[in-house]
Design a protein around this motif. Structure first.
Motif, PDB file in Angstrom:
ATOM      1  N   ASP A  44     -58.987   4.353  -8.500  1.00  0.00           N
ATOM      2  CA  ASP A  44     -59.307   2.827  -8.255  1.00  0.00           C
ATOM      3  C   ASP A  44     -59.152   2.396  -9.883  1.00  0.00           C
ATOM      4  O   ASP A  44     -58.777   1.068  -9.852  1.00  0.00           O
ATOM      5  N   ALA A  45     -58.738   3.348 -11.164  1.00  0.00           N
ATOM      6  CA  ALA A  45     -58.574   2.637 -12.317  1.00  0.00           C
ATOM      7  C   ALA A  45     -57.664   2.282 -12.512  1.00  0.00           C
ATOM      8  O   ALA A  45     -56.994   1.459 -13.314  1.00  0.00           O
ATOM      9  N   VAL A  46     -56.276   3.028 -11.484  1.00  0.00           N
ATOM     10  CA  VAL A  46     -55.064   2.830 -11.694  1.00  0.00           C
ATOM     11  C   VAL A  46     -54.668   1.196 -11.347  1.00  0.00           C
ATOM     12  O   VAL A  46     -55.450   0.910 -10.334  1.00  0.00           O
ATOM     13  N   PRO A  47     -53.900   0.152 -12.309  1.00  0.00           N
ATOM     14  CA  PRO A  47     -53.664  -1.291 -11.955  1.00  0.00           C
ATOM     15  C   PRO A  47     -53.105  -1.545 -10.711  1.00  0.00           C
ATOM     16  O   PRO A  47     -52.215  -0.053 -10.070  1.00  0.00           O
ATOM     17  N   ALA A  48     -52.643  -2.310  -9.744  1.00  0.00           N
ATOM     18  CA  ALA A  48     -52.716  -2.632  -8.426  1.00  0.00           C
ATOM     19  C   ALA A  48     -50.956  -2.453  -8.645  1.00  0.00           C
ATOM     20  O   ALA A  48     -50.148  -1.771  -7.937  1.00  0.00           O
ATOM     21  N   LYS A  51     -49.856   0.856  -8.497  1.00  0.00           N
ATOM     22  CA  LYS A  51     -49.700   1.839  -7.214  1.00  0.00           C
ATOM     23  C   LYS A  51     -48.814   1.253  -6.519  1.00  0.00           C
ATOM     24  O   LYS A  51     -47.753   2.083  -5.569  1.00  0.00           O
ATOM     25  N   THR A  52     -47.878  -0.176  -6.701  1.00  0.00           N
ATOM     26  CA  THR A  52     -46.499  -1.038  -5.806  1.00  0.00           C
ATOM     27  C   THR A  52     -45.905  -0.474  -6.731  1.00  0.00           C
ATOM     28  O   THR A  52     -45.084  -0.141  -5.452  1.00  0.00           O
ATOM     29  N   ALA A  53     -45.744  -0.049  -7.264  1.00  0.00           N
ATOM     30  CA  ALA A  53     -44.384   0.603  -8.145  1.00  0.00           C
ATOM     31  C   ALA A  53     -44.493   2.114  -7.467  1.00  0.00           C
ATOM     32  O   ALA A  53     -43.015   2.821  -7.920  1.00  0.00           O
ATOM     33  N   LEU A  54     -45.859   2.606  -7.628  1.00  0.00           N
ATOM     34  CA  LEU A  54     -45.768   4.027  -7.257  1.00  0.00           C
ATOM     35  C   LEU A  54     -45.375   4.610  -5.759  1.00  0.00           C
ATOM     36  O   LEU A  54     -44.363   4.669  -5.331  1.00  0.00           O
ATOM     37  N   GLN A  55     -45.387   3.535  -4.968  1.00  0.00           N
ATOM     38  CA  GLN A  55     -45.228   3.571  -3.517  1.00  0.00           C
ATOM     39  C   GLN A  55     -43.803   2.614  -3.169  1.00  0.00           C
ATOM     40  O   GLN A  55     -43.087   3.635  -2.313  1.00  0.00           O
ATOM     41  N   THR A  56     -43.147   1.886  -4.212  1.00  0.00           N
ATOM     42  CA  THR A  56     -41.570   1.519  -3.772  1.00  0.00           C
ATOM     43  C   THR A  56     -41.197   2.535  -4.311  1.00  0.00           C
ATOM     44  O   THR A  56     -39.945   2.523  -3.543  1.00  0.00           O
ATOM     45  N   ALA A  57     -41.537   3.464  -4.772  1.00  0.00           N
ATOM     46  CA  ALA A  57     -40.543   4.105  -5.672  1.00  0.00           C
ATOM     47  C   ALA A  57     -39.986   6.047  -5.439  1.00  0.00           C
ATOM     48  O   ALA A  57     -39.110   6.209  -5.101  1.00  0.00           O
ATOM     49  N   LYS A  72     -52.422   2.363 -22.989  1.00  0.00           N
ATOM     50  CA  LYS A  72     -51.970   1.801 -21.763  1.00  0.00           C
ATOM     51  C   LYS A  72     -50.424   2.798 -21.006  1.00  0.00           C
ATOM     52  O   LYS A  72     -49.872   1.631 -19.981  1.00  0.00           O
ATOM     53  N   GLU A  73     -50.734   3.943 -21.035  1.00  0.00           N
ATOM     54  CA  GLU A  73     -49.368   4.136 -20.124  1.00  0.00           C
ATOM     55  C   GLU A  73     -50.580   4.858 -19.541  1.00  0.00           C
ATOM     56  O   GLU A  73     -50.982   5.927 -20.177  1.00  0.00           O
ATOM     57  N   TYR A  74     -49.933   5.266 -18.131  1.00  0.00           N
ATOM     58  CA  TYR A  74     -50.195   5.819 -17.337  1.00  0.00           C
ATOM     59  C   TYR A  74     -49.655   7.013 -16.667  1.00  0.00           C
ATOM     60  O   TYR A  74     -48.849   7.250 -16.489  1.00  0.00           O
ATOM     61  N   LYS A  75     -49.617   8.451 -16.626  1.00  0.00           N
ATOM     62  CA  LYS A  75     -49.427   9.516 -16.340  1.00  0.00           C
ATOM     63  C   LYS A  75     -49.920   9.746 -15.195  1.00  0.00           C
ATOM     64  O   LYS A  75     -50.971   9.800 -14.183  1.00  0.00           O
ATOM     65  N   LEU A  76     -49.150   9.787 -14.141  1.00  0.00           N
ATOM     66  CA  LEU A  76     -49.468  10.298 -12.898  1.00  0.00           C
ATOM     67  C   LEU A  76     -48.706  11.683 -12.438  1.00  0.00           C
ATOM     68  O   LEU A  76     -48.120  11.630 -11.881  1.00  0.00           O
ATOM     69  N   GLU A  77     -49.761  12.070 -11.162  1.00  0.00           N
ATOM     70  CA  GLU A  77     -49.059  13.592 -11.050  1.00  0.00           C
ATOM     71  C   GLU A  77     -49.814  13.596  -9.275  1.00  0.00           C
ATOM     72  O   GLU A  77     -50.251  12.711  -9.179  1.00  0.00           O
ATOM     73  N   ILE A  78     -48.232  13.444  -9.116  1.00  0.00           N
ATOM     74  CA  ILE A  78     -48.052  12.817  -7.392  1.00  0.00           C
ATOM     75  C   ILE A  78     -47.719  14.255  -6.593  1.00  0.00           C
ATOM     76  O   ILE A  78     -47.108  14.719  -7.072  1.00  0.00           O
ATOM     77  N   SER A  79     -47.641  13.824  -5.259  1.00  0.00           N
ATOM     78  CA  SER A  79     -47.320  14.737  -4.524  1.00  0.00           C
ATOM     79  C   SER A  79     -46.206  14.022  -3.278  1.00  0.00           C
ATOM     80  O   SER A  79     -47.258  13.508  -2.930  1.00  0.00           O
TER      81      SER A  79
END
Length: 98
Positions: A44-48, A51-57, A72-79
């Protein structure tokens, strides 16, 4: 005369054998890349924008863990499906190469 020439050949031959030995450097340099410390945050703390860039890419990507640093750089672990990856983004959703 033959002994003098033979002696010269032996001397030059032994000198050339030692000339082929490469010196071993004892000075080893270590390079350490200092990376900013990341602190884990909730999804929830990740900016919108991120999140939008993640779903687009990465359509269908699931955010497993999120981390943020002082810049304010985010490291995202995704699957995505059965594959896992770590991606980096700035606060505006622009992808970073680390």
């Amino acid at each position: 005369m033959k002994k003098l020439i033979l002696s010269a050949i032996v001397v030059f031959g032994t000198m050339s054998m030692h000339a082929n030995v490469l010196p071993v450097s004892q000075n080893a340099k270590a390079t350490v890349a200092i990376q900013s410390e990341y602190t884990e945050v909730t999804a929830d703390a990740v900016p919108a924008a991120v999140k939008t860039a993640l779903q687009t890419a990465y359509p269908g990507a699931k955010l497993e863990k999120a981390f943020v640093n002082d810049k304010k750089e985010y490291k995202l672990e995704i699957s995505v499906g059965d594959q896992k990856a770590t991606v980096y983004s700035d606060v505006n959703g622009n992808w970073l190469k680390i």
